[in-house]
Scaffold this motif. Structure first.
Motif, PDB file in Angstrom:
ATOM      1  N   THR A 172       2.936  -2.302  -8.390  1.00  0.00           N
ATOM      2  CA  THR A 172       3.785  -2.480  -9.570  1.00  0.00           C
ATOM      3  C   THR A 172       5.183  -2.960  -9.197  1.00  0.00           C
ATOM      4  N   ILE A 173       5.496  -3.019  -7.912  1.00  0.00           N
ATOM      5  CA  ILE A 173       6.759  -3.620  -7.490  1.00  0.00           C
ATOM      6  C   ILE A 173       6.833  -5.075  -7.967  1.00  0.00           C
ATOM      7  N   ALA A 174       5.665  -5.690  -8.143  1.00  0.00           N
ATOM      8  CA  ALA A 174       5.628  -7.079  -8.620  1.00  0.00           C
ATOM      9  C   ALA A 174       6.249  -7.207 -10.002  1.00  0.00           C
ATOM     10  N   ASN A 175       6.031  -6.216 -10.867  1.00  0.00           N
ATOM     11  CA  ASN A 175       6.574  -6.273 -12.221  1.00  0.00           C
ATOM     12  C   ASN A 175       8.104  -6.214 -12.208  1.00  0.00           C
ATOM     13  N   LYS A 176       8.638  -5.371 -11.355  1.00  0.00           N
ATOM     14  CA  LYS A 176      10.094  -5.195 -11.305  1.00  0.00           C
ATOM     15  C   LYS A 176      10.790  -6.465 -10.837  1.00  0.00           C
ATOM     16  N   TYR A 177      10.222  -7.116  -9.832  1.00  0.00           N
ATOM     17  CA  TYR A 177      10.879  -8.287  -9.234  1.00  0.00           C
ATOM     18  C   TYR A 177      10.240  -9.601  -9.677  1.00  0.00           C
TER      19      TYR A 177
ATOM     20  N   GLY B   8       0.754  -1.243   0.000  1.00  0.00           N
ATOM     21  CA  GLY B   8       0.000   0.000   0.000  1.00  0.00           C
ATOM     22  C   GLY B   8       0.783   1.291   0.000  1.00  0.00           C
ATOM     23  N   LYS B   9       2.088   1.232  -0.225  1.00  0.00           N
ATOM     24  CA  LYS B   9       2.909   2.426  -0.393  1.00  0.00           C
ATOM     25  C   LYS B   9       3.406   2.492  -1.838  1.00  0.00           C
ATOM     26  N   TRP B  10       3.657   3.720  -2.327  1.00  0.00           N
ATOM     27  CA  TRP B  10       4.185   3.834  -3.690  1.00  0.00           C
ATOM     28  C   TRP B  10       5.448   3.002  -3.827  1.00  0.00           C
ATOM     29  N   LYS B  11       5.700   2.471  -5.002  1.00  0.00           N
ATOM     30  CA  LYS B  11       6.764   1.491  -5.226  1.00  0.00           C
ATOM     31  C   LYS B  11       8.109   1.958  -4.684  1.00  0.00           C
ATOM     32  N   ARG B  12       8.503   3.183  -4.981  1.00  0.00           N
ATOM     33  CA  ARG B  12       9.815   3.658  -4.529  1.00  0.00           C
ATOM     34  C   ARG B  12       9.875   3.726  -3.008  1.00  0.00           C
ATOM     35  N   ASP B  13       8.807   4.220  -2.387  1.00  0.00           N
ATOM     36  CA  ASP B  13       8.734   4.280  -0.928  1.00  0.00           C
ATOM     37  C   ASP B  13       8.750   2.872  -0.336  1.00  0.00           C
TER      38      ASP B  13
END
Length: 251
Positions: free
Chosen positions: A67-72, A29-34
């Motif tokens: 969207t962190i899921a896409n990166k990893y 629930g936090k923005w990807k970079r955070d």
């Protein structure tokens, strides 16, 4: 099983559970970079310590950084109803929680077994989760729900409780929110748990065997950490449980 609270509250929710070499996130629930910064600060390596993400429901404070899921390249599990409100995840990473005879099927991720169950909130198909490992630990995660019914209690039995204590009834009633929002928060089928509701549920679950309790998703406006803690500990004390027989942390 190691529990790491990455974020909790109306601005974002995320929990990391780790057992051996298997780790999962409950919500993002936090923005990807955070989220990446918070994971790093808590000692969680997003490349090696997360094997899947499980979503409770599709409100922004639970999926904002998904969207962190896409990166990893992490598989993301959610109910069919909640996928209707989720976007931005690559198709090959999307997993739908399946049901058999009205009950959600468990999902195995490495050393963890994840059991989804129905909760009551103003989302299309929200769920909570119980997570077991091979060492006999069972963690229950209940974020947004208007009440806890008997079916939920059955699924929630374990030794680790990560549960919302959103508001104090009096603070909500006398606070600055308009009547519509007050009614929505306190609604049995759309809202959030009060301190009293959380305490009553825990009194039915905790046996005084060293359980770990994490009170989460507290309202900044309608609750106080000490008030949430006192409400729970007083109720458990009335049941005959000493403060030394369990551990409690207000997040």
């Amino acid at each position: 099983m190691k529990v790491t609270i990455i974020a909790s509250g109306s601005d974002g929710n995320c929990i990391h559970l780790q057992s051996g070499d298997t780790g999962i996130l409950i919500d993002a629930g936090k923005w990807k970079r955070d989220l990446e910064k918070r994971l790093l600060a808590k000692g969680v390596n997003a490349s090696t310590d997360i094997q899947a993400i499980f979503i409770t429901h599709s409100h922004n404070d639970h999926i904002r950084g998904l969207t962190i899921a896409n990166k990893y390249r992490l598989p993301v599990y959610a109910t069919d109803g909640e996928w209707k409100k989720i976007s931005g995840v690559d198709d090959e990473l999307c997993r739908t929680l399946e049901t058999t005879y009205g009950k959600y099927d468990p999902v195995e991720v490495g050393k963890l077994r994840v059991y989804p169950f129905k909760v009551h909130h103003d989302a299309l198909e929200p769920v909570g989760y119980s997570v077991e490992d091979d060492s006999g630990n069972r963690a229950c995660i209940v974020f947004d729900t208007g009440h806890i019914d008997d079916d939920m209690l059955e699924m929630m039995e374990g030794n680790i409780y990560i549960i919302e204590a959103n508001h104090d009834v009096d603070m909500l009633r006398e606070g600055p929110y308009d009547d519509y929002l007050k009614d929505r928060i306190s609604d049995k089928y759309r809202g959030h748990l009060s301190n009293d509701q959380t305490a009553e549920a825990l009194a039915k679950l905790v046996r005084g065997r060293g359980e770990l309790i994490f009170l989460t998703h507290l309202s900044d406006t309608n609750n106080l950490p000490k008030l949430a803690e006192i409400t729970v500990t007083s109720t458990l004390s009335a049941k005959g449980l000493s403060r030394s027989s369990y551990s409690i942390e207000v997040v």
